[in-house]
Design a protein around this motif. Sequence first.
Motif, short mmCIF file in Angstrom:
data_model
loop_
_atom_site.label_atom_id
_atom_site.label_comp_id
_atom_site.label_asym_id
_atom_site.label_seq_id
_atom_site.Cartn_x
_atom_site.Cartn_y
_atom_site.Cartn_z
N LEU A 43 0.83 -1.22 0.00
CA LEU A 43 0.00 0.00 0.00
C LEU A 43 0.86 1.26 0.00
O LEU A 43 1.84 1.34 0.74
CB LEU A 43 -0.87 -0.02 1.26
CG LEU A 43 -1.79 1.17 1.42
CD1 LEU A 43 -3.04 0.98 0.54
CD2 LEU A 43 -2.20 1.36 2.87
N ASN A 101 0.30 5.73 0.12
CA ASN A 101 -0.72 6.80 0.19
C ASN A 101 -0.04 8.12 0.49
O ASN A 101 1.15 8.17 0.81
CB ASN A 101 -1.80 6.44 1.23
CG ASN A 101 -1.41 6.78 2.63
OD1 ASN A 101 -1.72 7.84 3.14
ND2 ASN A 101 -0.64 5.89 3.28
N LEU A 133 -6.19 2.44 7.97
CA LEU A 133 -6.71 2.45 6.59
C LEU A 133 -8.09 3.09 6.51
O LEU A 133 -8.55 3.45 5.43
CB LEU A 133 -6.86 1.01 6.11
CG LEU A 133 -5.84 0.44 5.15
CD1 LEU A 133 -6.20 -1.00 4.82
CD2 LEU A 133 -5.82 1.25 3.86
N VAL A 139 -8.68 4.42 -1.70
CA VAL A 139 -7.59 3.63 -2.29
C VAL A 139 -8.00 3.16 -3.68
O VAL A 139 -9.02 2.47 -3.83
CB VAL A 139 -7.27 2.41 -1.41
CG1 VAL A 139 -6.14 1.58 -2.04
CG2 VAL A 139 -6.87 2.85 0.00
N GLU A 169 -2.33 0.56 -4.42
CA GLU A 169 -1.54 -0.59 -3.98
C GLU A 169 -1.02 -1.31 -5.20
O GLU A 169 -1.74 -1.49 -6.18
CB GLU A 169 -2.34 -1.48 -3.03
CG GLU A 169 -3.80 -1.75 -3.40
CD GLU A 169 -3.93 -2.87 -4.39
OE1 GLU A 169 -3.49 -3.98 -4.08
OE2 GLU A 169 -4.50 -2.63 -5.49
#
Length: 326
Positions: free
Chosen positions: A149, A151, A162, A167, A207
Amino acid sequence: MSMTITRRLALAAGIAGALFAAPAMAQTQMTVLHALPLNSHYGAGAQALKDTLERLTNNRFRVNIQRNDNEREGVESVQIGTAECVITSTGPVGNFVPAVRNVDVPFLFRDYAHARGVLDSDIGQGLLNQFNARGLVGVMWLENGFRHLTNSRREVNTPADLRGLKVRTMENQVHMRAFNTLGAQPTPMAFSELVPALQQGTVDGQENPIPVIVANNLNQVQRYLTLTAHVYSPAVLICNPGFMGRLNAADRTAFMEAARASQAANRARVTSDENTGVDELRRRGMTVTTTVDTAAFQTALAPAFAVYERELDGALLRRIRDWRAQ
Ligand code: PAF
């Protein structure tokens, strides 16, 4: 005027040459699509396919490698025959061959040896065989890698971090269910739309495996990387049935050898990117979280696992989990 002996000999040699010269061999042009830059694990696989097939057929086959970063479109092109083959992650493939969704389940594969072993076994071959009924030929399993992942908002250590993060996922039901279950907001889109979506803040994160993050400079639009390894992402070489059906026996043997060379080059590049990629991303300024509470992610995913067991092939999932190298 009578011909000199030399001219007669030359004429005879010309006629013999014309009679015995090898007939010009027809050339087959073919296109292989994939979604990434040439300097990537897919690029390595495509280049090995090209080099090997052209060499083995003395250039009767000419392979044109083309980039298309919308993988669903890539598979459609092969299905309708506007491209001969595509190297694609399984992201969109379950929409064509539903059984493939089984290998998209999170935390199914323990490590690379497990994933490669299963896909190269009769389990993997059984899945490739199912492409035929969907107007496609599943030729060979390649590899994208374990997905992690990234971000732009915060360090993610636990599933709770999360919560609420938007996402980007692939257009893949299995992955979307997982991110929903973890409390994130999964936003499916083609890879071609990802960078603008990250730049404009339409999504906070995405991701992908380390080789993809490195090859596409995703560090330029993402600050935080968490080594979640939440799902193994297989790739597959898929070809058009008409193209495969037209190969004579010798060319088919050459093509399969080229496909094996492609798999070897692709996996070797994943291995080397895995060895160097995280340090490279740190060097490029990413904050990397390496201590991930994997057990907590697996526990949080329990409701999704129950659905996969019911809606996918529970027996196949167990066979994959229980698989051990002989
Ligand atoms: O995230 C995706 O869509 C895929 O992992 C990618 C980058 C196209 C490689 O298959």
